[in-house]
Motif scaffolding. Structure first.
Motif, PDB file in Angstrom:
ATOM      1  N   PRO A 158      10.996   4.057  24.152  1.00 19.98           N
ATOM      2  CA  PRO A 158      11.021   5.518  24.271  1.00 19.98           C
ATOM      3  C   PRO A 158      12.432   6.058  24.426  1.00 19.98           C
ATOM      4  N   ARG A 159      12.555   7.328  24.144  1.00 18.22           N
ATOM      5  CA  ARG A 159      13.797   8.060  24.397  1.00 18.22           C
ATOM      6  C   ARG A 159      13.554   8.973  25.583  1.00 18.22           C
ATOM      7  N   PHE A 160      14.566   9.130  26.429  1.00 20.50           N
ATOM      8  CA  PHE A 160      14.438   9.980  27.608  1.00 20.50           C
ATOM      9  C   PHE A 160      15.295  11.224  27.441  1.00 20.50           C
ATOM     10  N   VAL A 161      14.681  12.385  27.716  1.00 21.59           N
ATOM     11  CA  VAL A 161      15.336  13.675  27.536  1.00 21.59           C
ATOM     12  C   VAL A 161      15.195  14.466  28.837  1.00 21.59           C
ATOM     13  N   PRO A 162      16.268  15.050  29.359  1.00 24.00           N
ATOM     14  CA  PRO A 162      16.158  15.839  30.592  1.00 24.00           C
ATOM     15  C   PRO A 162      15.175  16.991  30.442  1.00 24.00           C
ATOM     16  N   ALA A 163      14.521  17.335  31.557  1.00 23.96           N
ATOM     17  CA  ALA A 163      13.609  18.485  31.590  1.00 23.96           C
ATOM     18  C   ALA A 163      13.874  19.253  32.875  1.00 23.96           C
ATOM     19  N   GLY A 164      12.981  20.140  33.254  1.00 25.61           N
ATOM     20  CA  GLY A 164      13.179  20.956  34.449  1.00 25.61           C
ATOM     21  C   GLY A 164      12.816  20.216  35.720  1.00 25.61           C
ATOM     22  N   ASP A 165      12.693  20.968  36.808  1.00 18.09           N
ATOM     23  CA  ASP A 165      12.416  20.421  38.131  1.00 18.09           C
ATOM     24  C   ASP A 165      10.907  20.251  38.313  1.00 18.09           C
ATOM     25  N   GLY A 166      10.453  18.990  38.318  1.00 15.23           N
ATOM     26  CA  GLY A 166       9.029  18.716  38.481  1.00 15.23           C
ATOM     27  C   GLY A 166       8.201  19.120  37.288  1.00 15.23           C
ATOM     28  N   PRO A 167       8.536  18.639  36.069  1.00 16.45           N
ATOM     29  CA  PRO A 167       7.784  19.053  34.873  1.00 16.45           C
ATOM     30  C   PRO A 167       6.375  18.484  34.855  1.00 16.45           C
ATOM     31  N   LEU A 168       5.395  19.365  34.879  1.00 19.21           N
ATOM     32  CA  LEU A 168       3.993  18.932  34.865  1.00 19.21           C
ATOM     33  C   LEU A 168       3.372  19.029  33.479  1.00 19.21           C
ATOM     34  N   SER A 169       3.906  19.918  32.643  1.00 23.83           N
ATOM     35  CA  SER A 169       3.300  20.203  31.350  1.00 23.83           C
ATOM     36  C   SER A 169       4.393  20.366  30.316  1.00 23.83           C
ATOM     37  N   VAL A 170       4.074  20.073  29.043  1.00 22.35           N
ATOM     38  CA  VAL A 170       5.055  20.189  27.972  1.00 22.35           C
ATOM     39  C   VAL A 170       4.367  20.694  26.713  1.00 22.35           C
ATOM     40  N   SER A 171       5.113  21.461  25.917  1.00 17.99           N
ATOM     41  CA  SER A 171       4.594  21.976  24.661  1.00 17.99           C
ATOM     42  C   SER A 171       5.708  21.986  23.633  1.00 17.99           C
ATOM     43  N   PHE A 172       5.391  21.582  22.386  1.00 18.16           N
ATOM     44  CA  PHE A 172       6.338  21.672  21.287  1.00 18.16           C
ATOM     45  C   PHE A 172       6.451  23.118  20.809  1.00 18.16           C
ATOM     46  N   GLN A 214       7.197  22.741  38.063  1.00 16.07           N
ATOM     47  CA  GLN A 214       6.493  23.155  39.277  1.00 16.07           C
ATOM     48  C   GLN A 214       7.446  23.315  40.449  1.00 16.07           C
ATOM     49  N   GLY A 215       8.446  22.448  40.523  1.00 13.25           N
ATOM     50  CA  GLY A 215       9.348  22.476  41.668  1.00 13.25           C
ATOM     51  C   GLY A 215      10.164  23.749  41.757  1.00 13.25           C
ATOM     52  N   ALA A 216      10.622  24.252  40.601  1.00 13.30           N
ATOM     53  CA  ALA A 216      11.496  25.422  40.597  1.00 13.30           C
ATOM     54  C   ALA A 216      10.789  26.705  40.187  1.00 13.30           C
ATOM     55  N   GLY A 217       9.559  26.599  39.690  1.00 14.78           N
ATOM     56  CA  GLY A 217       8.862  27.787  39.207  1.00 14.78           C
ATOM     57  C   GLY A 217       9.505  28.354  37.967  1.00 14.78           C
ATOM     58  N   THR A 218       9.833  27.470  37.030  1.00 17.25           N
ATOM     59  CA  THR A 218      10.553  27.877  35.825  1.00 17.25           C
ATOM     60  C   THR A 218       9.935  27.254  34.583  1.00 17.25           C
ATOM     61  N   VAL A 219      10.265  27.848  33.430  1.00 13.85           N
ATOM     62  CA  VAL A 219      10.042  27.223  32.136  1.00 13.85           C
ATOM     63  C   VAL A 219      11.401  26.759  31.625  1.00 13.85           C
ATOM     64  N   SER A 220      11.508  25.482  31.295  1.00 13.48           N
ATOM     65  CA  SER A 220      12.742  24.944  30.745  1.00 13.48           C
ATOM     66  C   SER A 220      12.599  24.786  29.244  1.00 13.48           C
ATOM     67  N   VAL A 221      13.619  25.218  28.509  1.00 12.37           N
ATOM     68  CA  VAL A 221      13.663  25.065  27.058  1.00 12.37           C
ATOM     69  C   VAL A 221      14.566  23.872  26.747  1.00 12.37           C
ATOM     70  N   VAL A 222      14.026  22.903  26.007  1.00  8.48           N
ATOM     71  CA  VAL A 222      14.734  21.648  25.753  1.00  8.48           C
ATOM     72  C   VAL A 222      15.057  21.525  24.269  1.00  8.48           C
ATOM     73  N   ASP A 223      16.330  21.338  23.947  1.00  8.38           N
ATOM     74  CA  ASP A 223      16.752  21.049  22.579  1.00  8.38           C
ATOM     75  C   ASP A 223      16.548  19.549  22.356  1.00  8.38           C
ATOM     76  N   LEU A 224      15.567  19.197  21.540  1.00  7.07           N
ATOM     77  CA  LEU A 224      15.210  17.789  21.387  1.00  7.07           C
ATOM     78  C   LEU A 224      16.241  17.007  20.584  1.00  7.07           C
ATOM     79  N   ARG A 225      16.933  17.661  19.671  1.00 11.40           N
ATOM     80  CA  ARG A 225      17.944  16.948  18.883  1.00 11.40           C
ATOM     81  C   ARG A 225      19.152  16.600  19.750  1.00 11.40           C
ATOM     82  N   LYS A 226      19.608  17.566  20.551  1.00  8.68           N
ATOM     83  CA  LYS A 226      20.769  17.328  21.410  1.00  8.68           C
ATOM     84  C   LYS A 226      20.405  16.627  22.705  1.00  8.68           C
ATOM     85  N   GLY A 227      19.130  16.727  23.097  1.00  7.14           N
ATOM     86  CA  GLY A 227      18.694  16.086  24.331  1.00  7.14           C
ATOM     87  C   GLY A 227      19.190  16.782  25.579  1.00  7.14           C
TER      88      GLY A 227
END
Length: 210
Positions: free
Chosen positions: A82-96, A108-121
């Motif tokens: 697998p490849r590992f990519v940073p996400a937000g604080d306590g990520p419980l759910s993910v969507s493409f 969940q930890g920060a009460g935020t939605v994090s936007v992740v650039d999958l190419r740059k990681g």
């Protein structure tokens, strides 16, 4: 389906007749043949706590949110590494996103939605939505993302490109999960037994035109 310790979430890759599941208890992402129910793949990451799950049916790439380590576990077709990519604080759910280039996680930890650039990681945006952000779903028509804020009793409609919340919709107490249909209807499960007979309830939200 056996061998999935503390199963947390499943997604179906209809193009490949494959069902994926996260096994939180063993740190595994497991694939099954949807016709025979036979296990056809497994990626185990020591110390991981996979929870949410998403699949890009065009490429077969799978993302699992690793709640324990604040990252995404990316599994590509034909690879057991697998490849590992940073996400937000306590990520419980993910969507493409609709184009598969980015992903959004509910932190969940920060009460935020994090936007992740999958190419740059990398995480490109962290958008405050509400306390206890727990579930996300992307609208393929508009590109907007719905985020369930479990402890704020609300759903946020997020514009991930602008990095803003464009609308907040009140729900019953303790909303837990959101599912989006292709015609722009969202269904939010309120797991609070807040109905008149003490039952859980579903909140239905129609999104506006893209």
């Amino acid at each position: 389906m056996p061998g999935v310790a503390h199963a947390r979430e499943i997604v179906v890759d209809e193009r490949r007749d494959t069902v994926w599941a996260t096994a939180f208890g063993s740190g595994s992402v497991v694939a099954f043949d949807s016709r025979t129910y036979r296990e056809v793949g497994r990626v185990t990451v020591e110390g991981a706590g996979p929870t949410g799950l998403a699949v890009d049916e065009r490429t077969g790439t799978v993302l699992a949110s690793d709640f324990t380590n604040d990252r995404l576990i990316q599994v590509s077709p034909g690879s057991a590494v697998p490849r590992f990519v940073p996400a937000g604080d306590g990520p419980l759910s993910v969507s493409f996103s609709a184009n598969g280039r980015t992903a959004c996680t509910a932190g969940q930890g920060a009460g935020t939605v994090s936007v992740v650039d999958l190419r740059k990681g990398v995480v490109t945006r962290s958008i405050p939505t509400g306390e206890g952000a727990k579930s996300v779903a992307a609208d393929s028509r508009s590109g907007r993302v719905l985020a369930v804020n479990r402890l704020a009793d609300s759903v946020s409609v997020v514009d991930p490109r602008a990095g803003t919340v464009v609308e907040t919709v009140a729900t019953e107490a303790l909303p837990n999960h959101v599912h989006l249909t292709q015609d722009g209807m969202a269904y939010v499960l309120d797991k609070s037994a807040s109905g008149p007979a003490g039952e859980d309830r579903i909140t239905r939200i129609r999104l506006g035109s893209p």
